[in-house]
Motif scaffolding. Structure first.
Motif, PDB file in Angstrom:
ATOM      1  N   LEU A 195      -6.890  -8.963   0.793  1.00  0.00           N
ATOM      2  CA  LEU A 195      -7.478  -7.453   0.401  1.00  0.00           C
ATOM      3  C   LEU A 195      -6.779  -6.995  -0.579  1.00  0.00           C
ATOM      4  O   LEU A 195      -5.583  -6.932  -0.447  1.00  0.00           O
ATOM      5  CB  LEU A 195      -7.415  -6.527   1.772  1.00  0.00           C
ATOM      6  CG  LEU A 195      -8.439  -7.137   2.950  1.00  0.00           C
ATOM      7  CD1 LEU A 195      -7.952  -6.070   4.203  1.00  0.00           C
ATOM      8  CD2 LEU A 195      -9.783  -7.226   2.732  1.00  0.00           C
ATOM      9  N   ASP A 196      -7.328  -5.948  -1.213  1.00  0.00           N
ATOM     10  CA  ASP A 196      -6.594  -5.236  -2.334  1.00  0.00           C
ATOM     11  C   ASP A 196      -6.165  -4.013  -1.578  1.00  0.00           C
ATOM     12  O   ASP A 196      -6.291  -3.547  -0.453  1.00  0.00           O
ATOM     13  CB  ASP A 196      -7.870  -4.564  -3.568  1.00  0.00           C
ATOM     14  CG  ASP A 196      -8.668  -3.757  -2.761  1.00  0.00           C
ATOM     15  OD1 ASP A 196      -9.789  -4.195  -2.015  1.00  0.00           O
ATOM     16  OD2 ASP A 196      -8.561  -2.283  -2.919  1.00  0.00           O
ATOM     17  N   ARG A 215      -6.879   2.249   3.232  1.00  0.00           N
ATOM     18  CA  ARG A 215      -7.933   2.811   3.662  1.00  0.00           C
ATOM     19  C   ARG A 215      -8.093   2.346   5.389  1.00  0.00           C
ATOM     20  O   ARG A 215      -8.335   3.202   6.292  1.00  0.00           O
ATOM     21  CB  ARG A 215      -9.309   2.803   2.952  1.00  0.00           C
ATOM     22  CG  ARG A 215     -10.302   3.962   3.784  1.00  0.00           C
ATOM     23  CD  ARG A 215     -11.667   3.572   2.792  1.00  0.00           C
ATOM     24  NE  ARG A 215     -12.654   4.300   3.386  1.00  0.00           N
ATOM     25  CZ  ARG A 215     -13.975   4.315   2.950  1.00  0.00           C
ATOM     26  NH1 ARG A 215     -14.159   3.940   2.086  1.00  0.00           N
ATOM     27  NH2 ARG A 215     -14.601   5.055   3.690  1.00  0.00           N
ATOM     28  N   ALA A 216      -8.004   1.254   5.444  1.00  0.00           N
ATOM     29  CA  ALA A 216      -8.358   0.491   6.857  1.00  0.00           C
ATOM     30  C   ALA A 216      -6.777   1.142   7.408  1.00  0.00           C
ATOM     31  O   ALA A 216      -7.206   1.360   8.797  1.00  0.00           O
ATOM     32  CB  ALA A 216      -8.172  -1.039   6.788  1.00  0.00           C
ATOM     33  N   SER A 271      -6.014  -0.593  -2.188  1.00  0.00           N
ATOM     34  CA  SER A 271      -6.643   0.370  -1.779  1.00  0.00           C
ATOM     35  C   SER A 271      -7.619   0.253  -0.329  1.00  0.00           C
ATOM     36  O   SER A 271      -7.646   0.915   0.474  1.00  0.00           O
ATOM     37  CB  SER A 271      -7.712   0.787  -2.664  1.00  0.00           C
ATOM     38  OG  SER A 271      -7.076   1.173  -3.956  1.00  0.00           O
ATOM     39  N   THR A 272      -8.304  -0.962  -0.202  1.00  0.00           N
ATOM     40  CA  THR A 272      -9.065  -1.116   1.186  1.00  0.00           C
ATOM     41  C   THR A 272      -8.253  -1.134   2.243  1.00  0.00           C
ATOM     42  O   THR A 272      -8.401  -0.535   3.592  1.00  0.00           O
ATOM     43  CB  THR A 272      -9.641  -2.626   0.761  1.00  0.00           C
ATOM     44  OG1 THR A 272     -10.346  -2.461  -0.370  1.00  0.00           O
ATOM     45  CG2 THR A 272     -10.496  -2.926   1.984  1.00  0.00           C
ATOM     46  N   LEU A 273      -6.935  -1.941   2.225  1.00  0.00           N
ATOM     47  CA  LEU A 273      -5.995  -2.087   3.064  1.00  0.00           C
ATOM     48  C   LEU A 273      -5.529  -0.820   3.350  1.00  0.00           C
ATOM     49  O   LEU A 273      -5.423  -0.232   4.677  1.00  0.00           O
ATOM     50  CB  LEU A 273      -4.796  -3.008   2.740  1.00  0.00           C
ATOM     51  CG  LEU A 273      -4.124  -3.272   4.083  1.00  0.00           C
ATOM     52  CD1 LEU A 273      -4.844  -3.952   5.149  1.00  0.00           C
ATOM     53  CD2 LEU A 273      -2.970  -4.459   3.265  1.00  0.00           C
ATOM     54  N   THR A 306       0.829  -1.270  -0.079  1.00  0.00           N
ATOM     55  CA  THR A 306       0.063  -0.199   0.015  1.00  0.00           C
ATOM     56  C   THR A 306       0.807   1.417  -0.046  1.00  0.00           C
ATOM     57  O   THR A 306       0.304   2.382  -0.269  1.00  0.00           O
ATOM     58  CB  THR A 306      -0.856   0.203   1.285  1.00  0.00           C
ATOM     59  OG1 THR A 306      -0.112   0.379   2.370  1.00  0.00           O
ATOM     60  CG2 THR A 306      -1.635  -1.421   1.370  1.00  0.00           C
ATOM     61  N   GLY A 351     -13.091  -0.947   6.147  1.00  0.00           N
ATOM     62  CA  GLY A 351     -12.677  -1.936   4.758  1.00  0.00           C
ATOM     63  C   GLY A 351     -12.111  -3.107   4.920  1.00  0.00           C
ATOM     64  O   GLY A 351     -12.086  -3.813   4.015  1.00  0.00           O
ATOM     65  N   MET A 352     -12.044  -3.514   6.302  1.00  0.00           N
ATOM     66  CA  MET A 352     -11.858  -4.849   6.563  1.00  0.00           C
ATOM     67  C   MET A 352     -13.000  -5.546   6.581  1.00  0.00           C
ATOM     68  O   MET A 352     -13.741  -5.503   7.728  1.00  0.00           O
ATOM     69  CB  MET A 352     -10.814  -5.001   7.582  1.00  0.00           C
ATOM     70  CG  MET A 352      -9.558  -4.632   7.374  1.00  0.00           C
ATOM     71  SD  MET A 352      -8.386  -5.154   8.671  1.00  0.00           S
ATOM     72  CE  MET A 352      -8.387  -6.690   8.621  1.00  0.00           C
TER      73      MET A 352
END
Length: 185
Positions: free
Chosen positions: A168-169, A175-176, A171-173, A81, A158-159
């Motif tokens: 997880l992708d 953001r989390a 972007s999601t990770l 990330t 996001g998780m």
């Protein structure tokens, strides 16, 4: 191997034996070398070819931030990330009394020693959101409470519940990680 069923393994074996013996020999040598040369980092416990991994030995990393993960694959997911510049501690699993995995098996004493160093101001819990991952996060948060200067947070939005970090992708990770929140007891 995880994720490889009997049929897939059989197809791979037949392919190597029938069409790619040189590739099979190379793969066997690479695996043998990895087994002999890869160990655990003395500081964070991730897999490493040296005594101290490249992340722990990097002076540009923020040594006041410690991200707790379950596996070396979780470090790779977070590093991809580009959103975290601190250090890590790898549990190599999670608490699971039913499977005989207690604090000793996940390196809690080594983690306690890192927390006692006085360098860490924030512990970021990045364990999975499974029951075992949540239990492990809570256990470590309770441990960290003994050190008043340490703020304990948990990855945020996001998780998915029951999800694993490595799936997880980016972007999601990211953001989390950027929206982590404090663990409340």
């Amino acid at each position: 191997m995880p994720g490889v069923g009997a049929k897939s393994a059989q197809r791979m074996a037949f392919h190597i034996l029938q069409r790619n013996k040189d590739g099979g020999t190379h793969l066997a040598q690479v695996l043998l070398n990895s087994i002999r040369e890869v160990g655990n980092c003395k500081q964070c416990r991730t897999l490493s070819e040296s005594e101290i991994c490249s992340i722990c030995s990097n002076p540009a990393r923020d040594s006041s931030l410690l991200c707790i993960v379950e596996t070396p694959a979780d470090i790779i997911a977070i590093e991809q990330t580009g959103g975290f510049r601190g250090l890590y501690f790898v549990l190599m699993g999670h608490l699971s009394p039913i499977d005989g995995i207690g604090p000793e098996q996940i390196g809690i004493e080594q983690l306690r020693q890192r927390l006692q160093s006085g360098l860490i101001t924030e512990v970021i819990m990045a364990t999975s959101t499974t029951v075992e991952g949540e239990t492990t996060a809570y256990y470590i948060a309770e441990l960290a409470k003994a050190f008043e200067a340490i703020h304990t947070t948990r990855l945020a939005l996001g998780m998915p519940l029951g999800g694993e970090l490595e799936h997880l992708d980016g972007s999601t990770l990211a953001r989390a990680l950027s929206q982590r929140s404090e663990i409340l007891s």
